[in-house]
Design an enzyme around this catalytic site. Structure first.
Site, PDB file in Angstrom:
ATOM      1  N   ASP A 127     137.162  48.201  27.495  1.00 14.44           N
ATOM      2  CA  ASP A 127     137.795  49.523  27.487  1.00 14.44           C
ATOM      3  C   ASP A 127     136.856  50.490  28.204  1.00 14.44           C
ATOM      4  O   ASP A 127     135.667  50.209  28.379  1.00 14.44           O
ATOM      5  CB  ASP A 127     138.196  50.013  26.079  1.00 14.44           C
ATOM      6  CG  ASP A 127     137.109  49.964  25.028  1.00 14.44           C
ATOM      7  OD1 ASP A 127     135.914  50.020  25.401  1.00 14.44           O
ATOM      8  OD2 ASP A 127     137.439  49.892  23.835  1.00 14.44           O
ATOM      9  N   HIS A 180     132.510  47.477  26.509  1.00 14.92           N
ATOM     10  CA  HIS A 180     132.941  48.804  26.033  1.00 14.92           C
ATOM     11  C   HIS A 180     132.238  49.827  26.922  1.00 14.92           C
ATOM     12  O   HIS A 180     131.070  50.164  26.688  1.00 14.92           O
ATOM     13  CB  HIS A 180     132.552  48.995  24.561  1.00 14.92           C
ATOM     14  CG  HIS A 180     133.324  48.106  23.643  1.00 14.92           C
ATOM     15  ND1 HIS A 180     134.684  48.231  23.475  1.00 14.92           N
ATOM     16  CD2 HIS A 180     132.934  47.067  22.871  1.00 14.92           C
ATOM     17  CE1 HIS A 180     135.102  47.317  22.608  1.00 14.92           C
ATOM     18  NE2 HIS A 180     134.067  46.597  22.238  1.00 14.92           N
ATOM     19  N   GLU A 191     136.159  42.541  25.463  1.00 18.96           N
ATOM     20  CA  GLU A 191     136.593  43.744  24.722  1.00 18.96           C
ATOM     21  C   GLU A 191     136.647  44.955  25.647  1.00 18.96           C
ATOM     22  O   GLU A 191     136.246  46.061  25.266  1.00 18.96           O
ATOM     23  CB  GLU A 191     135.634  44.016  23.543  1.00 18.96           C
ATOM     24  CG  GLU A 191     135.494  42.833  22.592  1.00 18.96           C
ATOM     25  CD  GLU A 191     134.616  43.108  21.376  1.00 18.96           C
ATOM     26  OE1 GLU A 191     134.342  44.282  21.092  1.00 18.96           O
ATOM     27  OE2 GLU A 191     134.212  42.134  20.717  1.00 18.96           O
ATOM     28  N   ASN A 197     128.944  36.481  21.735  1.00 20.28           N
ATOM     29  CA  ASN A 197     129.592  37.691  22.260  1.00 20.28           C
ATOM     30  C   ASN A 197     128.685  38.894  21.966  1.00 20.28           C
ATOM     31  O   ASN A 197     128.148  39.024  20.870  1.00 20.28           O
ATOM     32  CB  ASN A 197     130.921  37.830  21.493  1.00 20.28           C
ATOM     33  CG  ASN A 197     131.856  38.871  22.031  1.00 20.28           C
ATOM     34  OD1 ASN A 197     132.096  38.929  23.237  1.00 20.28           O
ATOM     35  ND2 ASN A 197     132.411  39.696  21.148  1.00 20.28           N
ATOM     36  N   GLU A 242     127.190  39.849  18.502  1.00 22.14           N
ATOM     37  CA  GLU A 242     126.198  40.931  18.547  1.00 22.14           C
ATOM     38  C   GLU A 242     124.859  40.575  17.902  1.00 22.14           C
ATOM     39  O   GLU A 242     124.367  41.296  17.028  1.00 22.14           O
ATOM     40  CB  GLU A 242     126.799  42.205  17.927  1.00 22.14           C
ATOM     41  CG  GLU A 242     128.090  42.608  18.629  1.00 22.14           C
ATOM     42  CD  GLU A 242     128.821  43.778  17.989  1.00 22.14           C
ATOM     43  OE1 GLU A 242     128.373  44.284  16.948  1.00 22.14           O
ATOM     44  OE2 GLU A 242     129.865  44.187  18.533  1.00 22.14           O
TER      45      GLU A 242
HETATM   46  O1  9MR Z   1     138.401  47.271  16.906  1.00 26.14           O
HETATM   47  C1  9MR Z   1     137.690  47.090  15.699  1.00 26.14           C
HETATM   48  C2  9MR Z   1     137.932  48.281  14.805  1.00 26.14           C
HETATM   49  O2  9MR Z   1     139.277  48.341  14.402  1.00 26.14           O
HETATM   50  C3  9MR Z   1     137.015  48.212  13.612  1.00 26.14           C
HETATM   51  O3  9MR Z   1     137.138  49.380  12.864  1.00 26.14           O
HETATM   52  C4  9MR Z   1     135.588  48.036  14.082  1.00 26.14           C
HETATM   53  C5  9MR Z   1     134.596  47.988  12.958  1.00 26.14           C
HETATM   54  O4  9MR Z   1     133.319  47.781  13.462  1.00 26.14           O
HETATM   55  O5  9MR Z   1     135.503  46.859  14.847  1.00 26.14           O
HETATM   56  C6  9MR Z   1     136.214  46.964  16.004  1.00 26.14           C
HETATM   57  O6  9MR Z   1     135.988  45.908  16.870  1.00 26.14           O
HETATM   58  C7  9MR Z   1     134.650  45.673  17.250  1.00 26.14           C
HETATM   59  C8  9MR Z   1     134.531  44.203  17.540  1.00 26.14           C
HETATM   60  O7  9MR Z   1     134.922  43.460  16.430  1.00 26.14           O
HETATM   61  C9  9MR Z   1     133.131  43.841  17.963  1.00 26.14           C
HETATM   62  N1  9MR Z   1     132.676  44.662  19.042  1.00 26.14           N
HETATM   63  C10 9MR Z   1     132.832  46.094  18.876  1.00 26.14           C
HETATM   64  C11 9MR Z   1     134.262  46.425  18.516  1.00 26.14           C
HETATM   65  C12 9MR Z   1     134.456  47.932  18.418  1.00 26.14           C
HETATM   66  O8  9MR Z   1     133.752  48.451  17.328  1.00 26.14           O
END
Ligand code: 9MR
Length: 456
Positions: free
Chosen positions: A271, A241, A269, A205, A164
């Protein structure tokens, strides 16, 4: 595509005395759907695609472990490899969950996507609260990458090295790394990761880079320039997402333009979230959305991996981050495959994957509507879509000594921990598209976990 017969899942806020308390809801269906005969990983392999899921290490047993191990050919630790997880205190490492996921993957002949080395989020507070010179910051980052990538050398197929890095307008995000080190941190991170494991594929990513837009074009220009400089960059991760019905129309074109730069592409990722409650129309749209994302990857040879961000609605980041939204993954909270699962299977060439329709489109959703120190009020909503009921019985087992004291709109009996509630004389009939709700008061102490409801 089958019509919705899937238990719907959601989380709502429950009103506790004097305060709003988030309480998990559980929905259980009248029938259990069965997954396609051919696992997604096998279908994917026939198309040259790795099919992955994000996982939580502590959950890798029982049904969760069975599905994670059998349906997917790649695992991404959802949180376990982030800096804040592995080095909560400077110099003191905790690899337990990451090791566990890697071991599970090896035992199930799966790849691991390492996630993630350089991010602005989920960093340890000692790092974010420290005041570092740029030389110190650079050396902290190099050590972190060398330590983590080195530990898993030979065991990680691909690393999300940088996560990011961009703002929506394509400018660099203001982060610890960018502010302290300038944009050169990206090339350095890739170079250090490559030194620690020359065989791992190295990715950048990001989210909202699925379609052609300012952000994805910034990523494109960065990758192009890194390639020209000879920096080790192997791929781009498009997180995906997505929101229901909003798969970008330029997804395949965007994947193709990265492939044409000479890098791999992964959907990392995936969803598709929807406003709750889910219904058969939304679940069918979600299936179409999953199918079109996977189909776009299938259409481009260099798109090598599609990973879902949690395979079950019980293990998704969405409900807590976007209140009122959820049901974003291919399996419901009860581990039954949703239409989205079959959408993925169909895009991978699966045939005969849609199970014959049964009366499975009625679901029972249990919720705690208010709770006080010794008691609570709960309700169960029975809803039908694509099916109907002429009578019903909802059963569950209380796991923490809860005791029903009073019920309305149903006749409830409790024997030990087993509760059975049958329709009243006037509400046994639930038409297609309709619902009935019954309520109860109960006592609790210690904890009040939400039970699994079986509808018969
Ligand atoms: O799925 C992850 C969640 O359990 C955490 O609380 C969160 C914190 O930011 O991160 C989530 O995963 C993220 C991923 O590492 C990067 N892209 C966005 C995802 C969703 O927030």
């Amino acid at each position: 595509m089958r019509s919705s017969r899937t238990p719907l899942a959601r989380r709502l806020a429950a009103l506790a005395t004097g305060a709003l308390t988030a309480v998990g809801l559980f929905a259980a269906g009248a029938t259990t759907a069965h997954a396609a005969d051919t696992p997604l990983r096998t279908l994917g392999a026939a198309k040259g695609k790795v099919i992955g899921t994000a996982v939580t290490g502590s959950k890798l047993t029982g049904s969760y472990g069975d599905i994670a191990g059998s349906q997917f050919s790649s695992l991404t630790p959802g949180n376990a490899m982030k800096w804040g997880s592995v080095e909560p205190t400077q110099g003191s490492f905790n690899w337990t969950e990451a090791d566990q996921i890697v071991a599970f993957a090896q035992a199930h002949n799966q790849q691991v996507r390492g996630h993630t080395l350089v991010w602005h989020s989920q960093n340890p507070s000692w790092l974010t609260n420290g005041s570092w010179t740029s030389a110190q910051l650079s050396s902290l980052l190099q050590n972190h990458i060398s330590t983590e990538v080195g530990r898993y050398k030979g065991k990680i197929a691909a690393w999300d090295v940088v996560n990011e890095p961009f703002n929506e307008d394509g400018t660099y995000r203001s982060t610890l790394w960018y502010n302290g080190l300038g944009s050169g941190y990206i090339a350095n991170a890739l170079t250090w990761a490559h030194a620690a494991d020359p065989d791992a594929k190295l990715y950048i990513n990001d989210y909202n880079v699925e379609g052609v837009n300012s952000k994805s074009t910034a990523l494109y220009n960065l990758v192009k320039s890194l390639k020209q400089q000879g920096v080790p960059i192997d791929g781009v991760g498009l997180q995906a997402h997505l929101i229901l019905g909003q798969v970008p129309s330029t997804l395949q074109q965007n994947i193709q333009r990265f492939a044409d730069l000479g890098v791999d592409v992964a959907i990392t990722e995936l969803d598709v979230r929807m406003a709750l409650p889910a219904d058969s129309t939304k679940l069918a749209q979600q299936a179409a959305d999953f199918k079109s994302v996977v189909a776009a990857c299938v259409a481009v040879t260099r798109c090598v991996n599609v990973t879902v961000w949690g395979f079950t609605d019980s293990d998704s980041w969405v409900p807590s981050t976007f209140p009122g939204y959820g049901a974003a993954t291919p399996y419901d909270e009860n581990y039954s495959p949703k239409p989205a699962y079959y959408g993925i299977a169909e895009a991978l060439g699966g045939s005969g994957t849609t199970p014959p329709p049964t009366n499975g489109a009625c679901t029972a959703t249990y919720s705690v509507t208010s709770q006080w120190n010794t008691g609570f009020t709960g309700q169960v909503k029975i809803a039908c879509a694509g099916a109907s009921l002429s009578s019903w019985k909802a059963s569950w087992t209380y796991g923490a000594g809860q005791q029903i004291t009073q019920a309305w709109n149903a006749g409830c009996t409790q024997s030990g921990s087993a509760v059975t509630c049958a329709n009243a004389s006037y509400n046994g009939s639930v038409p297609d598209g309709g619902s009935v709700t019954f309520g109860f008061n109960a006592s609790w102490s210690g904890s009040n976990p939400v039970p699994t409801v079986t509808l018969s």
